[in-house]
Design an enzyme around this catalytic site. Sequence first.
Site, PDB file in Angstrom:
ATOM      1  N   ILE A 139       3.677  -4.289  -6.008  1.00 20.05           N
ATOM      2  CA  ILE A 139       2.318  -3.940  -5.593  1.00 20.05           C
ATOM      3  C   ILE A 139       2.331  -2.656  -4.767  1.00 20.05           C
ATOM      4  O   ILE A 139       1.469  -1.789  -4.917  1.00 20.05           O
ATOM      5  CB  ILE A 139       1.679  -5.081  -4.771  1.00 20.05           C
ATOM      6  N   CYS A 140       3.325  -2.519  -3.909  1.00 17.40           N
ATOM      7  CA  CYS A 140       3.384  -1.394  -2.963  1.00 17.40           C
ATOM      8  C   CYS A 140       3.245  -0.019  -3.619  1.00 17.40           C
ATOM      9  O   CYS A 140       2.451   0.799  -3.145  1.00 17.40           O
ATOM     10  CB  CYS A 140       4.657  -1.466  -2.139  1.00 17.40           C
TER      11      CYS A 140
END
Length: 184
Positions: A50-51
């Site tokens: 996600i980052c």
Amino acid sequence: MLTVGDKLPNFSVKATVSLEKGKEFTTITQDTYKGKWIILFAWPKDFTFICPTEIAEFGKKNKDFNDRDAQVLGLSTDSEFVHHAWRTHHADLKNLPFPMLADLKHELTNALGILHKEEGVALRATFIIDPQGIIRHVSVNDLSVGRNVAEVVRTLDAFQTDELCPCNWQKGEETLTSKLAKAG
């Protein structure tokens, strides 16, 4: 956790700022961008899923933040060397236009109150800090849900009007303050 009205704590951390040999790293403090709005956002770990979507989106919106006299600062508990390696090997992160802060000792994440109690990594926190160093906005997501960078831009726009802004207000729309002035 620090919240609206609190002052950004003093800090001094290494940051990855470039992939250019000899210019990769610098030290960033609470005073490095004194007098500017600061968008400080934290993510849990480098080399995750996600980052990079969030970090890349902040990079794409960096001009929008610059146009608003705001400096974006990314933050995780990884080292500056891990940030550098991730940028080197991830196409969406190679040309990031903002510093990636390395809070290896967890001093800043602890001072902000955003260290995940079990995982020992930063929560997905976003702080909007005014030019006087006062926190004006905080949002925090659990580890599994990314944030909306366009909403961060919209929120910054609202703060910069220094007026009353209604729900879903967008830059260029009338504020409640201007409506009240017309009615009065």
